[in-house]
Design a protein around this motif. Structure first.
Motif, PDB file in Angstrom:
ATOM      1  N   THR A  67       3.564 -63.562  -7.603  1.00 27.33           N
ATOM      2  CA  THR A  67       4.721 -64.377  -8.001  1.00 27.33           C
ATOM      3  C   THR A  67       5.934 -63.476  -8.207  1.00 27.33           C
ATOM      4  O   THR A  67       5.830 -62.248  -8.316  1.00 27.33           O
ATOM      5  CB  THR A  67       4.419 -65.136  -9.294  1.00 27.33           C
ATOM      6  OG1 THR A  67       4.246 -64.182 -10.368  1.00 27.33           O
ATOM      7  CG2 THR A  67       3.151 -65.979  -9.161  1.00 27.33           C
TER       8      THR A  67
ATOM      9  N   GLN B 217      -4.471 -67.652  -4.922  1.00 25.52           N
ATOM     10  CA  GLN B 217      -3.668 -66.790  -5.807  1.00 25.52           C
ATOM     11  C   GLN B 217      -3.569 -65.362  -5.268  1.00 25.52           C
ATOM     12  O   GLN B 217      -3.554 -64.393  -6.026  1.00 25.52           O
ATOM     13  CB  GLN B 217      -4.252 -66.790  -7.230  1.00 25.52           C
ATOM     14  CG  GLN B 217      -4.219 -68.178  -7.880  1.00 25.52           C
ATOM     15  CD  GLN B 217      -4.745 -68.170  -9.300  1.00 25.52           C
ATOM     16  OE1 GLN B 217      -5.581 -67.337  -9.662  1.00 25.52           O
ATOM     17  NE2 GLN B 217      -4.249 -69.077 -10.119  1.00 25.52           N
TER      18      GLN B 217
ATOM     19  N   HIS C 262      -1.792 -69.164  -1.371  1.00 19.93           N
ATOM     20  CA  HIS C 262      -1.335 -69.664  -2.663  1.00 19.93           C
ATOM     21  C   HIS C 262      -2.487 -70.274  -3.459  1.00 19.93           C
ATOM     22  O   HIS C 262      -2.596 -70.064  -4.671  1.00 19.93           O
ATOM     23  CB  HIS C 262      -0.211 -70.696  -2.476  1.00 19.93           C
ATOM     24  CG  HIS C 262       1.151 -70.093  -2.569  1.00 19.93           C
ATOM     25  ND1 HIS C 262       1.817 -69.923  -3.761  1.00 19.93           N
ATOM     26  CD2 HIS C 262       1.969 -69.587  -1.614  1.00 19.93           C
ATOM     27  CE1 HIS C 262       2.984 -69.348  -3.547  1.00 19.93           C
ATOM     28  NE2 HIS C 262       3.106 -69.132  -2.235  1.00 19.93           N
ATOM     29  N   SER C 263      -3.351 -71.026  -2.785  1.00 24.13           N
ATOM     30  CA  SER C 263      -4.480 -71.634  -3.486  1.00 24.13           C
ATOM     31  C   SER C 263      -5.462 -70.576  -3.966  1.00 24.13           C
ATOM     32  O   SER C 263      -6.129 -70.745  -4.987  1.00 24.13           O
ATOM     33  CB  SER C 263      -5.203 -72.633  -2.571  1.00 24.13           C
ATOM     34  OG  SER C 263      -5.733 -71.975  -1.434  1.00 24.13           O
TER      35      SER C 263
END
Length: 441
Positions: free
Chosen positions: A249, A245, A242-243
């Motif tokens: 999403t 990316q 997540h950090s």
């Protein structure tokens, strides 16, 4: 030297020979730059600063310090010689072929079916991506530790039955190997599930007619340390991806599409195991036809029902099928990393389950019929020969970035990633006009 040891050695040597052409290949412009050619930390080799970086970085969207350390070790010994880096991948794959045979033979004592499964695993064209792609060191490395985990666990169970105090040592070895595997590639998070499947068959610590949670509770509690490592790995991976990316999403890829793609991808993997045609380094997220989704889902449900119904007569089929489905879960696309619908490398461990289900089923069917046994042996030789031939052909597409992505463009539709990377490969060679054609495509 005993026959099983000779077979394990021959499997490793034959696998080395099959994949030896990879030692003449170049690095690619697809992730090899992230891992090696543009990575100054790795290019410094094995240093204390590099070790610290390996355990604290989320570079390339993953936390896999053991994989980073393996690349740094290669650089320390071989520099940036691409042939040597490829050769290390091949060595790990050859070792995995031998380890798989040793594991299966220890568990079942069925010599030739186990040798056939290991050979089919090692010489299948789906393995090419994991072996010929330097950046996929994490695949062959994590599988190496996964097989050591299963081997140590099998020894633990054997010694536990004899109430030997050494059993705890092998349990510790199994846990350590699992931790190293997770630090090579977090896809191994479902490996504790495989340990439970081994308890079902062939270790038979869970009786088929008593497949209830309360009867399996002691074995579940026994695996608590493994599940604890799985949870820790999942949390770290989630944070890192997540950090960085790396996780798409829901706005980018809606949940409905992911749910549609999951059974379709599983069915496509199954088809490619039996018919490995049009293999590509990238499979784009294209539109899924309703009929394809329905057929894929129906096929998975039907096979699952047949496996469950025959669990008493053919427990190896149920075990192999659940191995395939269970080890695919982390990469089936519900949590979408990247922009691909599937990847050949994801079959490295899951494919073993299908091979076990099919080969053990066929071996049991022909066991008491001399004619069928001879037919099965002949068919096995033919299939292995075809597999080696297709593997050699698939290997040649990995010679360099241009051959890799030109092939991907040829066998897939609307493959934007392949067009862009082919354009980049042409641009580096100064072929600007040809590169522009790919960029426009």
């Amino acid at each position: 030297m005993s026959r099983p040891r000779i077979i394990a050695l021959l499997l490793a040597l034959a696998t080395l020979a099959v994949y030896l052409p990879a030692t003449r290949f170049e690095f690619t412009n697809y992730d090899d730059n992230e891992y090696l050619t543009d990575n100054r930390v790795v290019q410094d080799g094995l240093t204390w600063a590099g070790v610290k970086w390996a355990f604290t970085t989320g570079h390339a969207g993953n936390w896999h310090p053991v994989t980073w350390l393996s690349h740094m070790t290669d650089v320390t010994f071989f520099g940036m010689n691409p042939g040597a880096h490829h050769f290390v991948n091949v060595l790990f794959h050859a070792a995995n072929a031998a380890l798989l045979f040793v594991l299966l033979f220890r568990l079942t004592q069925k010599l030739w079916p186990c040798a056939l499964i290991a050979a089919l695993f090692a010489w299948h064209p789906l393995r090419v991506e994991s072996v010929a792609w330097v950046a996929e060191r994490k695949d062959v490395l994590s599988a190496f530790f996964a097989l050591l985990t299963l081997l140590s666990y099998a020894k633990f169970v054997e010694l536990s039955k004899a109430q030997s105090p050494q059993s705890k040592v092998y349990f510790g070895f199994s846990l350590l190997a699992f931790a190293l595997g997770l630090m090579s590639k977090p896809m191994l998070v479902t490996l504790p599930f495989v340990l439970l499947l081994l308890d079902l068959w062939p270790l038979e610590r869970i009786q088929n007619e008593k497949l209830k949670i309360k009867n399996s509770l002691p074995l579940l509690l026994e695996k608590f340390p493994f599940f604890a490592l799985t949870v820790a790995s999942c949390i770290i991976t989630f944070i890192v991806q997540h950090s960085g990316q790396a996780v798409a999403t829901l706005a980018q890829i809606p949940i409905l599409y992911r749910l549609e793609n999951a059974p379709v991808a599983a069915a496509r993997y199954l088809v490619k195991i039996f018919c490995p045609a049009n293999l590509a380094v990238v499979y784009p997220l294209n539109r899924i036809a309703t009929t394809e989704f329905i057929c894929a889902l129906a096929a998975l449900i039907l096979i699952s029902a047949l496996a469950w119904r025959g669990r008493n007569l053919r427990p190896y089929f149920l075990m192999g099928w659940l191995w395939f489905l269970g080890t695919l879960v982390p990469v089936i696309g519900i949590i979408q990393v990247g922009s691909a619908s599937m990847a050949d490398r994801y079959t490295y461990l899951p494919g073993i389950g299908i091979l076990m289900a099919v080969v053990f089923t066929l071996a049991a069917t022909v066991e008491k019929n001399f004619f069928l046994k001879k037919l099965f042996s002949t068919l096995a030789v033919v299939v292995l020969a075809v597999g080696v031939s297709l593997t050699e052909k698939q290997l040649q597409h990995w010679r360099n970035s241009e051959t890799l992505f030109r092939h991907a463009v040829a066998v897939t539709l609307n493959n934007d990633v392949a067009h862009v990377d082919l354009g980049a490969a042409l641009n580096v060679q100064g072929r600007t006009d040809e590169a522009l054609v790919e960029y426009r495509a």
